[in-house]
Design a protein around this motif. Structure first.
Motif, short mmCIF file in Angstrom:
data_model
loop_
_atom_site.label_atom_id
_atom_site.label_comp_id
_atom_site.label_asym_id
_atom_site.label_seq_id
_atom_site.Cartn_x
_atom_site.Cartn_y
_atom_site.Cartn_z
N VAL A 24 48.97 -98.12 -17.52
CA VAL A 24 50.26 -98.79 -17.73
C VAL A 24 50.02 -99.95 -18.69
O VAL A 24 48.88 -100.27 -19.03
CB VAL A 24 50.89 -99.30 -16.40
N SER A 32 54.74 -106.68 -18.48
CA SER A 32 55.96 -107.27 -17.91
C SER A 32 55.95 -108.81 -17.81
O SER A 32 56.99 -109.42 -18.06
CB SER A 32 56.28 -106.64 -16.55
N GLU A 64 61.25 -96.73 -20.10
CA GLU A 64 60.89 -97.74 -19.08
C GLU A 64 61.27 -99.13 -19.56
O GLU A 64 61.78 -99.94 -18.80
CB GLU A 64 59.39 -97.68 -18.77
N VAL A 124 56.97 -109.89 -21.30
CA VAL A 124 58.31 -109.44 -21.71
C VAL A 124 59.39 -110.13 -20.88
O VAL A 124 60.44 -110.49 -21.39
CB VAL A 124 58.43 -107.90 -21.59
N TRP A 165 68.99 -102.84 -16.26
CA TRP A 165 69.20 -103.66 -15.05
C TRP A 165 69.86 -104.99 -15.40
O TRP A 165 70.77 -105.45 -14.72
CB TRP A 165 67.88 -103.94 -14.34
N ARG A 209 55.06 -101.44 -5.78
CA ARG A 209 56.30 -102.19 -5.50
C ARG A 209 57.27 -101.31 -4.70
O ARG A 209 57.91 -101.75 -3.75
CB ARG A 209 56.97 -102.64 -6.81
C1 LIG Z 1 60.87 -103.23 -5.63
C2 LIG Z 1 60.65 -103.46 -7.08
C3 LIG Z 1 60.71 -104.72 -7.61
C4 LIG Z 1 60.52 -104.95 -8.98
N1 LIG Z 1 60.59 -106.23 -9.46
C5 LIG Z 1 60.43 -106.45 -10.78
C6 LIG Z 1 60.51 -107.76 -11.30
O1 LIG Z 1 60.77 -108.73 -10.59
N2 LIG Z 1 60.29 -107.94 -12.63
C7 LIG Z 1 60.02 -106.89 -13.46
O2 LIG Z 1 59.81 -107.11 -14.66
N3 LIG Z 1 59.98 -105.63 -12.99
C8 LIG Z 1 60.17 -105.38 -11.68
N4 LIG Z 1 60.08 -104.10 -11.21
C9 LIG Z 1 59.97 -103.00 -12.18
C10 LIG Z 1 58.56 -102.49 -12.51
O3 LIG Z 1 57.84 -102.27 -11.33
C11 LIG Z 1 57.78 -103.45 -13.41
O4 LIG Z 1 58.55 -103.84 -14.52
C12 LIG Z 1 56.50 -102.75 -13.93
O5 LIG Z 1 55.74 -102.29 -12.86
C13 LIG Z 1 55.71 -103.73 -14.75
O6 LIG Z 1 54.42 -103.25 -15.04
P1 LIG Z 1 54.02 -102.79 -16.49
O7 LIG Z 1 54.37 -103.82 -17.48
O8 LIG Z 1 52.60 -102.37 -16.43
O9 LIG Z 1 54.97 -101.52 -16.68
P2 LIG Z 1 54.90 -100.28 -17.67
O10 LIG Z 1 54.89 -99.06 -16.85
O11 LIG Z 1 53.85 -100.44 -18.67
O12 LIG Z 1 56.33 -100.35 -18.37
C14 LIG Z 1 56.56 -100.98 -19.63
C15 LIG Z 1 57.63 -102.04 -19.50
O13 LIG Z 1 58.86 -101.43 -19.14
C16 LIG Z 1 59.59 -102.26 -18.23
N5 LIG Z 1 59.74 -101.55 -16.96
C17 LIG Z 1 58.96 -100.56 -16.49
N6 LIG Z 1 59.45 -100.08 -15.32
C18 LIG Z 1 60.56 -100.80 -15.07
C19 LIG Z 1 61.52 -100.78 -14.01
N7 LIG Z 1 61.46 -99.89 -13.01
N8 LIG Z 1 62.52 -101.68 -14.03
C20 LIG Z 1 62.62 -102.57 -15.05
N9 LIG Z 1 61.74 -102.61 -16.09
C21 LIG Z 1 60.74 -101.74 -16.09
C22 LIG Z 1 58.78 -103.55 -18.09
O14 LIG Z 1 59.23 -104.49 -19.03
C23 LIG Z 1 57.37 -103.09 -18.43
O15 LIG Z 1 56.58 -104.14 -18.91
C24 LIG Z 1 60.26 -103.85 -9.84
C25 LIG Z 1 60.20 -102.56 -9.30
C26 LIG Z 1 60.38 -102.36 -7.95
C27 LIG Z 1 60.30 -100.97 -7.40
#
Ligand SMILES: Cc1cc2nc3c(=O)[nH]c(=O)nc-3n(C[C@H](O)[C@H](O)[C@H](O)COP(=O)(O)OP(=O)(O)OC[C@H]3O[C@@H](n4cnc5c(N)ncnc54)[C@H](O)[C@@H]3O)c2cc1C
Length: 413
Positions: free
Chosen positions: A44, A48, A80, A51, A87, A151
């Motif tokens: 991944v 986040s 993603e 961002v 949201w 999460r």
């Molecule tokens: C219960 C729960 C709570 C969460 N709370 C937050 C939170 O407070 N802040 C937050 O940024 N994300 C939240 N997420 C969404 C998501 O889990 C994270 O954005 C993601 O895991 C961040 O890791 P990454 O940057 O490695 O994601 P990657 O998989 O590398 O995704 C790339 C980018 O896409 C965006 N993204 C990916 N998945 C999601 C998603 N489901 N919803 C919104 N954006 C997404 C993020 O900006 C992320 O950096 C939550 C998800 C769940 C299930």
């Protein structure tokens, strides 16, 4: 095992992005659902925290990925990133969902029975005895980051196995995640609870956890059913989306906040409108994420340093001095405006959440003094948010057009 760390600077965000870009194509789509633990996050992006504060913007992330991959290959990753946008847009069109969540927190905590209070205390400290859950609880406290699936599992076990109110879990996440975001967090918890897609819940199972953690965890005793949480307030119909406000001419102060720390990319539109930035300020406001308790020190440090990083870049981009303000309040802003003879204050648009609540309150106080606080809405949000009226799947259909309209990606040129 090298644990990831998050340096709250734009430079570190860009480095993480550059490192991830080669893996953002089909490899991401195939492997992103596996949680190998905090020692291996190569599947991944971990972008986040940067961002969320717009130390790097969604546009930059998607542009970098589409420079390297076709939209077909990197479609999952781009989607993603657009989940975040969706949201934010969804909540922007229904702000009462946020205010209701906020006002429900104190009653949810006060309403816990002594037994539930003990379960709550054990859950947030990682002492429930549930394999995996306790590990994620501690990982959250130590690192301020969890894999998306952790999460989902955590939220599902919190609600359906431990029987705790979803709002308290969302509050705990928001205070401890470096990327804690009012829209993504609140609406993801609502989605797990069955409030977001009405009646559709997310049930964490032993098999799925064992499979997706590659056997690291095999929790037993999990709930086998996930009845949707009931809610007596139906979701209101979507309000009109925000539209870009006319930017003020003349001497303006640039007010930065934790929701958008890339002011230099707003320089062109400010200059075109005749807004001359003569002073910059970036007061902290991160402590406002929860009415129940302060944010975790880890999150407080990340946000405070991110604000300094954003402020310093704005100072060089606009050639204007930075001022220390005594909080994000009307009286502090009025004093600032007088000291620099500002005609107005401009600020990157803050979506629904604690920063917006503060800015709205400050704007009312400024208006009494004949001063305006003008939000600068980004094209990325202005184009996408009007489409967040229904579920993600119709929204997703719009992504290629949204990218084309903004000239992003090889196909667009
Ligand atoms: C219960 C729960 C709570 C969460 N709370 C937050 C939170 O407070 N802040 C937050 O940024 N994300 C939240 N997420 C969404 C998501 O889990 C994270 O954005 C993601 O895991 C961040 O890791 P990454 O940057 O490695 O994601 P990657 O998989 O590398 O995704 C790339 C980018 O896409 C965006 N993204 C990916 N998945 C999601 C998603 N489901 N919803 C919104 N954006 C997404 C993020 O900006 C992320 O950096 C939550 C998800 C769940 C299930």
């Amino acid at each position: 095992m090298a644990l990831m760390s998050f340096d709250p600077t734009r430079a570190a965000g860009l480095e993480t992005l550059a490192d991830f870009v080669p893996r953002a194509g089909r490899a991401y789509a195939a492997e992103r659902n596996t949680d190998r633990g905090p020692g291996d996050r190569a599947n991944v992006s971990t972008l986040s925290p940067w961002v969320r504060h717009r130390l790097i913007t969604e546009r930059e992330v998607v542009e970098a990925v589409l420079e390297r991959h076709s939209l077909e290959a990197a479609g999952k990753f781009v989607q993603e990133v657009y989940w975040r946008t969706y949201w934010k847009g969804w909540l922007e069109l229904r702000p009462s969902v946020w205010s209701r969540y906020r006002s429900g927190l104190a009653p949810a905590l006060d309403g816990l029975s002594p037994a539930d209070r003990a379960t709550y205390d054990a859950a947030i400290a990682g002492r429930t005895g549930i394999e995996g859950f306790d590990d994620w609880a501690r990982e959250l406290l130590e690192l301020g980051y969890l894999h998306n699936h952790a999460r989902m599992w955590f939220a599902s076990i919190w609600i359906f196995t431990l029987g705790l109110p979803w709002q308290l879990g969302a509050d705990h996440f928001l205070r401890h995640l470096l990327d804690g975001d009012p829209a993504s967090n609140t609406l993801s918890w609502r989605w797990v609870a069955g409030l977001q897609t009405v009646g559709k819940t997310y049930l964490a199972t032993t098999q799925n956890i064992e499979f997706a953690t590659e056997g690291r965890f095999r929790p037993t005793g999990l709930a086998t059913e996930a009845p949707a949480v009931s809610d007596d307030a139906p979701v209101p119909p979507p309000a009109a989306p925000p539209t870009p406000a006319p930017l003020p001419r003349g001497r303006v102060g640039l007010l930065l906040h934790e929701d958008d720390l890339h002011a230099e990319s707003l320089a062109e539109s400010l200059a075109a409108a005749g807004s001359e930035v003569v002073a910059v300020a970036a007061p902290t406001a991160g402590e406002e994420r929860s009415p129940l308790a302060p944010i975790a020190p880890l999150v407080g440090r990340f946000t405070a340093h991110a604000l300094v990083d954003g402020r310093d870049r704005a100072v060089s981009a606009f050639g204007a001095p930075a001022d220390a303000l005594d909080g994000l309040t009307a009286s502090a802003l009025i004093g600032w405006a007088r000291a620099h003879e500002l005609t107005a204050i401009v600020t990157p648009f803050a979506p629904v959440g604690p920063t917006r609540d503060r800015l709205d309150a400050a704007a009312r106080g400024l208006a009494d003094e004949g001063l305006s606080l003008t939000p600068v809405l980004r094209e990325w949000d202005a184009r996408a948010w009007p489409h967040a009226t229904r579920g993600f799947f119709p929204f997703r259909e719009r992504i290629p057009a949204l990218l084309r309209e903004q000239g992003i990606g090889r196909q667009a040129r």
